[in-house]
Design an enzyme around this catalytic site. Structure first.
Site, PDB file in Angstrom:
ATOM      1  N   GLN A  27       6.080   1.958   0.789  1.00 51.51           N
ATOM      2  CA  GLN A  27       5.009   0.987   0.929  1.00 51.51           C
ATOM      3  C   GLN A  27       4.223   0.734  -0.352  1.00 51.51           C
ATOM      4  OE1 GLN A  27       2.564   2.043   4.284  1.00 51.51           O
ATOM      5  NE2 GLN A  27       4.201   1.721   5.768  1.00 51.51           N
ATOM      6  N   TYR A  54      12.012  11.220   3.608  1.00 54.63           N
ATOM      7  CA  TYR A  54      10.988  10.211   3.347  1.00 54.63           C
ATOM      8  C   TYR A  54      11.569   9.134   2.434  1.00 54.63           C
ATOM      9  CZ  TYR A  54       7.528  13.547   5.190  1.00 54.63           C
ATOM     10  OH  TYR A  54       6.817  14.416   5.980  1.00 54.63           O
ATOM     11  N   ASN A 292     -10.937  10.063   0.634  1.00 54.90           N
ATOM     12  CA  ASN A 292     -10.465  11.254   1.345  1.00 54.90           C
ATOM     13  C   ASN A 292     -11.008  12.538   0.721  1.00 54.90           C
ATOM     14  OD1 ASN A 292      -8.999   9.578   3.026  1.00 54.90           O
ATOM     15  ND2 ASN A 292      -7.058   9.899   1.972  1.00 54.90           N
TER      16      ASN A 292
END
Length: 320
Positions: A27, A54, A292
């Site tokens: 992405q 992945y 985060n």
């Protein structure tokens, strides 16, 4: 950045880590991923999570490029094995053959001689516990893996493989990687965490934001360009239900009251558990990474009163 022991091992991992799932090699573009790894490292993150499947291995290739000129000894790099990685009946699972083929392929893609953490990505009912444990024991003795563990295994499965290791004098698992968040908690809290305390396992939890839903970005619909807007993300759109969005809106209001973002509050809620060695976060932009990281300092705001208010928002609705 605070560092926590991985269970009873002597290894220290950053309590917030960066994962490659869904983003690296897929992405986001390669340079953005490399910039994220470097920025995370500069902020004290030392644990970078990955897996052989992945982006069909591309995530490991990208991470390998990112860490190429970094001091390898200061990094904690993980990968995983189970899902199909080559054709034929032996191209998946936890047979000795697939484990050995997979670790060698991962090391080539990552450009490193060893991984610090190696996870059995799922339980394999077709392979005996002893075979799995002996393969991992051999990899540890060969220096290709430093610590091994499981991911998304049931508590009884972890207990059985741990027992098999003790019976045959093999190195037991050191960690488990479960999904753990405000929408997915009962199994972990009722079964995995008690076992982790008993066996001294470190928990490296993933999806603290429940695939992005706990960021609050879907509170007013699905924004164009967001992960849920992609055609291949129908499984995610199915999770964005009116019931969940109503709950997240209430969580967002509480976060604003505390001077936090919804993401920071959700990640801090996971970090408050001592059983958690590291919370694996994802990011597609540097701004998300910075947000985060702010969750670490937000833990101190989770007083008993705030925790009770969070429980009241979610009630017994722990959906998975």
């Amino acid at each position: 950045m605070h560092y926590r022991r991985l269970g009873r091992t002597g290894l220290k991992v950053s309590e917030i880590s960066l994962g490659a799932w869904l983003t690296f090699g897929n992405q986001i573009d390669e340079q953005t991923a490399i910039d994220l790894v470097h920025a995370a490292y500069e902020h004290g993150i030392n644990f970078f999570d990955n897996a052989d499947v992945y982006a069909n291995g591309q995530a490991e290739v990208v991470m390998g490029k990112a860490i190429k000129n970094m001091q390898r000894e200061t990094l904690v790099i993980s990968s995983k094995v189970f899902w199909p990685t080559f054709p034929g009946p032996n191209g998946r699972g936890l047979s000795r053959k697939h484990i050995f083929e997979s670790i060698h392929a991962s090391l080539r893609r990552l450009g490193t001689d060893y991984v610090d953490l190696y996870f059995c990505h799922r339980y394999d009912p077709d392979t005996p516990f002893e075979e799995v444990a002996r393969a991992m024991d051999d990899l540890v003795h060969q220096g290709k893996v430093l610590y091994w563990g499981t991911s998304e295994w049931e508590a009884y499965q972890i207990a059985e493989v741990y027992s098999a290791c003790r019976e045959f004098g093999l190195i037991p698992p050191s960690m488990e990687q479960p999904q753990y968040n405000l929408f997915h908690r009962k199994r972990v809290e009722d079964h995995i965490m008690p076992l982790a305390r008993d066996l001294g396992l470190g928990l490296t939890t993933f999806s603290p934001l429940y695939f992005g839903i706990l960021t609050g970005k879907y509170n007013d619909g699905i924004p164009a360009g967001s992960r849920a807007s992609h055609e291949d993300m129908a499984w995610l759109r199915e999770r964005i239900t009116p019931e969940r969005i109503t709950i997240v809106r209430q969580l967002t209001a509480l976060a604003q009251e505390l001077g936090l973002t919804t993401s920071q509050l959700a990640i801090a809620w996971v970090l408050r558990r001592k059983e958690v060695s590291s919370v694996i976060t994802g990011a597609s932009r540097l701004e998300q990474l910075d947000e985060n990281l702010g969750a670490a300092e937000a833990v101190e705001k989770l007083t008993n009163d705030i925790l009770e208010r969070i429980e009241a928002i979610f009630g017994e609705n722990h959906f998975e």
